[in-house]
Scaffold this motif. Sequence first.
Motif, PDB file in Angstrom:
ATOM      1  N   SER A   1      20.573  19.970  26.418  1.00  0.00           N
ATOM      2  CA  SER A   1      21.016  20.557  27.794  1.00  0.00           C
ATOM      3  C   SER A   1      21.893  21.886  27.683  1.00  0.00           C
ATOM      4  O   SER A   1      21.810  22.667  28.687  1.00  0.00           O
TER       5      SER A   1
ATOM      6  N   LYS B   1      24.476  17.676   4.815  1.00  0.00           N
ATOM      7  CA  LYS B   1      24.429  19.083   5.618  1.00  0.00           C
ATOM      8  C   LYS B   1      25.590  19.646   5.250  1.00  0.00           C
ATOM      9  O   LYS B   1      25.647  20.861   5.396  1.00  0.00           O
TER      10      LYS B   1
ATOM     11  N   ASN C   1      26.366  13.520  14.931  1.00  0.00           N
ATOM     12  CA  ASN C   1      25.999  13.006  16.436  1.00  0.00           C
ATOM     13  C   ASN C   1      24.888  11.982  16.344  1.00  0.00           C
ATOM     14  O   ASN C   1      23.772  12.667  15.931  1.00  0.00           O
TER      15      ASN C   1
END
Length: 429
Positions: A230, A358, A370
């Motif tokens: 979002s 990562k 997350n």
Amino acid sequence: MEAPSEPRADRAPRDPAKPLAGANVVVCVGGGIAAYKAAEVVRRFDKAGAHVDVAMTERAQAFIGPLTFQALTRRPVFTDLFSLTEEATIGHIQLADRADLVVVAPATANLIARLAAGQADDPVAAIALATKAPVLLAPSMNVHMWAHPLVQANVRRLVDVAGYRVVGPGDGFLACRWVGPGRLAEPADIVEAAAHVLSVQDLAGARVVVTAGPTYEAIDPARFIGNRSSGKMGAAIAAAAQRRGAEVTLLLGPSAVPPPIGVRTIAVETAAQLEAALGDAAARADVVVMAAAVADYRAAKPAAHKLKRGELGKKATIELAANPDLLAGLGARRKGRAPLLVGFAAETEKVLEHARKKLEVKKVDLIVANDVSEPGAGFAVDTNRVTLVDADGATEVPAGTKAEVAHRILDRVVAMRAAAAPVKKRKAR
Ligand code: PMT
């Protein structure tokens, strides 16, 4: 010179996520039609955890009654400089002394003139003159009054000579029926400006680039490959960095989230557009935070016209082309440790393992892991729970609003910058 009560310097540093919590805020209400909106300003300060006192000019009381503010603050309202009872129970000097912030809303042309002249002839002017706290001015008046050189000169004098901060005025339809600048800033914007004034400025001077939201990769003019981001997490980081004094650029994918006030926002749609904007912005940045959910693939040959039903047969295949890994590109290209690179890792399993990978592969300083499969975390919700992974290990951040989580991420960024700074200084000698 010693202050007689509660010296301001002795107060504990504030959590940048909640700079208004426990702060003593005096809202000074001037006599204009926007005085009724001061009630909402006071309510919002109260909701943010501030201890709010209200002082009113005599003319403000013609627009809104002191009882309204007394009910909202649960405290006596200061209306008369020469009242024996008010001076005995509150005392304008005591209010001025204990204030962490004085907010003048609405600040009319007349009130601004009196403040600029250093007058102290009513409770509002006296508090503004006596306080050592920052003063935030929220002007509100007729459009021509606001444009008048005398009003502008008075505001400049308050800013330049007395260090006042100014929020607004907004642009729009005014009570005098003119349209233009002169509206009292929105109560939410006044409270955010106050939070900014009271917040620690530990990113002052830092240029921070934040990416947020999804990317959309066209299949045809009507359809795209996208994702559930979002933009809320990235926008929260941008707002938090701006509040802490950074010069922020937000690169925002297609999103309904309003860009944070004061943040330079560049709208992008595709990974290629994000890559171009990021190249420019990151070259000048001290910190880059990649919260955007960048599409790993795009349609290799997007159709020029809207594909018709059946045009692709019963089993359609879209050929995909890989997008570059933008964060890994920044990590590979940077020389030394600048800019400081913060990536996210949106995972649904083996979260820490993937995050560590990562961190290493993308050559970044910090990964915000997350778990997007967890309820109340990840895509589109207002809350998040993350783990900070760097070369020293993993630290869980308590679940909270995305604004709170954003500040905890920035706490780490500030600490990493501080840890790197002495090395730089030693080299410079
Ligand atoms: O926007 P919200 O609704 O608030 O949701 C927040 C969020 C879940 C999107 C956010 O918290 C988050 O996890 N963002 C990263 C999403 C993602 O793309 O993660 P990833 O693990 O696929 O990518 C790892 C990192 O590489 C990310 O920093 C990403 O920005 C970057 N990346 C990924 C692909 C690509 N082609 N280029 C990149 O730079």
